[in-house]
Design an enzyme around this catalytic site. Sequence first.
Site: not given
Ligand SMILES: NC(=O)C1=CN([C@@H]2O[C@H](COP(=O)(O)OP(=O)(O)OC[C@H]3O[C@@H](n4cnc5c(N)ncnc54)[C@H](OP(=O)(O)O)[C@@H]3O)[C@@H](O)[C@H]2O)C=CC1
Ligand SMILES: CC(=O)C(=O)O
Ligand SMILES: [Mg+2]
Length: 631
Positions: A179, A232, A322, A346, A487
Amino acid sequence: MMSLNSSIFLQNKAGISSSSSPFSGRQRGSAPSVPSSLRVVAVNSNRDRNGSVLMESTLKDVKDGAASVIDVDSKSTVAPGGAHDVYGEDAATEEQVVTPWFVSVASGYSLLRDPHHNKGLAFSEKREDVQVKKLMHIIRQYQVPLQKYMAMMDLQERNEKLFYKLLIDNVEEMLPIVYTPTVGEACQKYGSIFSRPQGLYISLKEKGSIHEVLRNWPEKNIQVIVVTDGERILGLGDLGCQGMGIPVGKLALYTALGGVRPSACLPVTIDVGTNNENLLNDEFYIGLRQRRATGQEYAELMHEFMSAVKQTYGEKVLVQFEDFANHNAFDLLAKYSATHLVFNDDIQGTASVVLAGLVAALKVVGGTLADHRFLFLGAGEAGTGIAELIALEMSKQTNMPVEEARKKIWLVDSKGLIVSSRRESLQHFKKPWAHEHEPIKTLLDAVNDIKPTVLIGTSGVGRTFTKEVVEAMASFNEKPIILSLSNPTSQSECTAEEAYTWSQGRAIFASGSPFAPVEYEGKTFVPGQANNAYIFPGFGLGVIMSGAIRVHDDMLLAAAEALAAQVTQENFEKGLIYPPFKNIRQISADIAAKVAAKAYELGLATRLPPPKDLVKYAESCMYSPAYRSYR
Ligand SMILES: NC(=O)C1=CN([C@@H]2O[C@H](COP(=O)(O)OP(=O)(O)OC[C@H]3O[C@@H](n4cnc5c(N)ncnc54)[C@H](OP(=O)(O)O)[C@@H]3O)[C@@H](O)[C@H]2O)C=CC1
Ligand SMILES: CC(=O)C(=O)O
Ligand SMILES: [Mg+2]
């Protein structure tokens, strides 16, 4: 010596479930009329609209010549005399076409080649523990995590039970391999490490025949599908169909952590192309070499897929979306929530795990959710998903309208703080968070202005929680809660060491990918892993075992509550706001029980009557990878 002539008893793939379990391949009463010492090779029938018999697969489906076998369809008809018209041949008229079939004993070489049944050197003795020990010894010798990953994937393809036994027994050590973070690197290099397909690829070229493609998958009783379109992948961006590592990894956790039997899990990657130029120019890229399909073309493919899933596996198959990009993820979830059993990990799974961590953390920092102020860096799936569940829980706890609760939560995206003056240009999922405020460009300014008690990173961009940001958090909070959720490790908003050092050991910290314990001024801090892996396996188990037909937000709240309840005083003393992963199967059973109880309460469960003791029932449903004795 190993016996090469073992035959396999005809039973469901897990071979452990009782007939009353929702995990059993078929009801005992409908056992097919083939000799019980035989397994049926690649036969399964259905009728088309004209009543013709459709064979779901034929011997050519059998992988690599191995006796990869398929259980007889439980929907087979039972003739009045009690004989089973298993393949519909008796009922077919003379004009109708039937496919000839035969049965075969899985034995000898073919048995060794079948990962579901292979026991390696353990055919004559129960040697599973020794095998695990030996393999761990070998895997530990690899210095490079990707080599360990490849060794694990190889094991999964060679001896499935041993793979799961090893993963379950060494979960804390092996989770970072199968993972995050290693799975991220595996996806990036998938083109060069790819050896055999581990899941089902459905590309634009399959448009019009997705149902047939699904029917080619050798397992018939699918209960969970994890599907991505690779746009993504973690915080690594568009990896096209190299994203397959994610559904494969998530489903390995469904089995190892949540006890859903492996044969019931189907990893799917929808290949609509990629916008990643490097991949498009990479001669080893395994997917469609075109830019991503969008709009109607994309929607039609997804719709055909979702319809085919229901048609093939029924109403109660759980589809976990996912790592879709947010411009598709929210719409897919909204569209199919009404008609299918869908869950976006997510958005929803992450929300549940973070809420659990916050509820636990409040036992250390004090106050209720409503007493805190939350600031997110990142306003996408994870950020707005978590924010919404916090607001929902806050609203339930205080009876304040959810719109009021939202006002305690602020989000920053790539353009700065989300405020009302930006409303018109915001994506729909950001609009509820556009509060009245002057525009603010940087995270540091937002932190200093809003003075959050909780800072959550969901930006996908590493090292964005700078020294100044963490120090600011520590300047007005005795115990700042800092969660770096992005991540893999390279994208984490800060490291554990940075969080503890810059806050002089006062931060309550957890991250999406694991960090090693940190020594700071003589004290050891153990950072927790705020990852949806705590939630989705148990959540899925709860959904499946109750026969739930829809996912409801209250089920996410129930899962969060169940997880938070598992954090002990001993965990808190180490700085943890999540329980250790080593107890994850018990935790998953508890989560499953709470989720199922909520599904029953909401009238969404179809497995009736409800089991009396849901935790015990969950435990009894869980797949265990112990070797079985063969005749
Ligand atoms: N720990 C866990 O269980 C999980 C972790 N994650 C992690 O979270 C992260 C985001 O995932 P997700 O929400 O799906 O992604 P999205 O693409 O949906 O969202 C990313 C967000 O971050 C913003 N962003 C990007 N760059 C910057 C920056 N430099 N400064 C400020 N904001 C920024 C984007 O802004 P804008 O909208 O303006 O483009 C957007 O709003 C990933 O790395 C993923 O691995 C996700 C799910 C589960
Ligand atoms: C953990 C997860 O689902 C992610 O980083 O997208
Ligand atoms: Mg995920």
